[in-house]
Design an enzyme around this catalytic site. Structure first.
Site, PDB file in Angstrom:
ATOM      1  N   LYS A   1       0.940  15.499   5.622  1.00  0.00           N
ATOM      2  CA  LYS A   1       0.616  16.926   5.672  1.00  0.00           C
ATOM      3  C   LYS A   1       1.617  17.701   4.824  1.00  0.00           C
ATOM      4  O   LYS A   1       2.644  17.172   4.410  1.00  0.00           O
ATOM      5  CB  LYS A   1       0.582  17.437   7.106  1.00  0.00           C
ATOM      6  CG  LYS A   1       1.879  17.294   7.848  1.00  0.00           C
ATOM      7  CD  LYS A   1       1.730  17.765   9.285  1.00  0.00           C
ATOM      8  CE  LYS A   1       3.062  17.638  10.011  1.00  0.00           C
ATOM      9  NZ  LYS A   1       3.006  18.121  11.363  1.00  0.00           N
TER      10      LYS A   1
ATOM     11  N   GLY B  54      12.761   5.839  -2.002  1.00  0.00           N
ATOM     12  CA  GLY B  54      11.999   4.615  -2.250  1.00  0.00           C
ATOM     13  C   GLY B  54      10.981   4.317  -1.166  1.00  0.00           C
ATOM     14  O   GLY B  54      11.144   4.695  -0.006  1.00  0.00           O
TER      15      GLY B  54
ATOM     16  N   HIS C 111     -11.013   7.003   1.194  1.00  0.00           N
ATOM     17  CA  HIS C 111     -12.343   6.464   1.468  1.00  0.00           C
ATOM     18  C   HIS C 111     -12.806   6.913   2.851  1.00  0.00           C
ATOM     19  O   HIS C 111     -11.974   7.197   3.717  1.00  0.00           O
ATOM     20  CB  HIS C 111     -12.328   4.941   1.380  1.00  0.00           C
ATOM     21  CG  HIS C 111     -11.912   4.440   0.033  1.00  0.00           C
ATOM     22  ND1 HIS C 111     -12.776   4.392  -1.028  1.00  0.00           N
ATOM     23  CD2 HIS C 111     -10.724   4.013  -0.440  1.00  0.00           C
ATOM     24  CE1 HIS C 111     -12.140   3.934  -2.094  1.00  0.00           C
ATOM     25  NE2 HIS C 111     -10.878   3.708  -1.754  1.00  0.00           N
TER      26      HIS C 111
END
Length: 188
Positions: free
Chosen positions: A165, A141, A114
């Site tokens: 990245k 995990g 967003h």
């Protein structure tokens, strides 16, 4: 016609509250609910449903429940794949996962994001960037993989890492954000 769904598919910002986008999400929620309700002994039915849900799926693929996703058809998984409990793939954009990949519990692979602008967030704007994961990758995990990331082959992502990245082949990465700790031998 440039609908919000088309904007999403073409990699542009889009409204995640658009009627067509929401309908795709609800369809995915129904399919996830069906998948997550299957018994653990019904491997043929589980695999058959994965073939219906995913864009493509190789052989010997097992995803433990619960498994959640945004679309399903944008996920492409190679052969010999194993995922532990609570895998979430927010696949507004394409997610390509290679062969011989193992994923630990509570992993989030998110193509969706967003804007930083509060005004744009109030307008229900989102974006999506594809993710790719190579062959022979082990994701520990509680790992989070963010939009637009490419992970090479023969990579280990340590538990709890946040991948922000690209990661080159033959790497062990760890941390928040994930950093290369050392090079790994490729003994194949």
């Amino acid at each position: 016609m440039n609908t919000e769904s088309n904007r999403l598919e073409e990699g542009f910002e889009y409204s995640f509250m658009d009627e067509e986008v929401v309908a795709k999400k609800y369809n995915a929620l129904r399919l996830a609910e069906e998948y997550n309700s299957l018994g653990i002994d019904d491997i043929d039915k589980t695999y058959g449903l994965l073939k219906e849900i995913l864009g493509s799926v190789g052989e010997e693929v097992y995803i433990n429940t619960p498994f959640n996703f945004d679309v399903g058809k944008n996920i492409h998984i190679g052969s010999h794949f194993l995922s532990n409990y609570n895998l979430t793939i927010l696949d507004a954009a394409q997610v390509h996962i290679g062969d011989y990949v193992m994923i630990g519990p509570n992993v989030l692979i998110s193509t969706a994001g967003h804007p930083l602008s509060p005004k744009r967030r109030r307008e229900c704007i989102a974006y999506a960037e594809p993710i790719s994961i190579g062959n022979d990758v082990w994701i520990g995990g509680n790992v989070t993989i963010l939009p637009g990331v490419s992970i090479g082959s023969n990579v280990v992502v340590a538990a709890g890492s946040v991948v922000t990245k690209d990661i080159p082949d033959n790497s062990l990465v760890a941390g928040v954000p994930a950093r290369i700790m050392r090079e790994l031998e490729n003994d194949l």
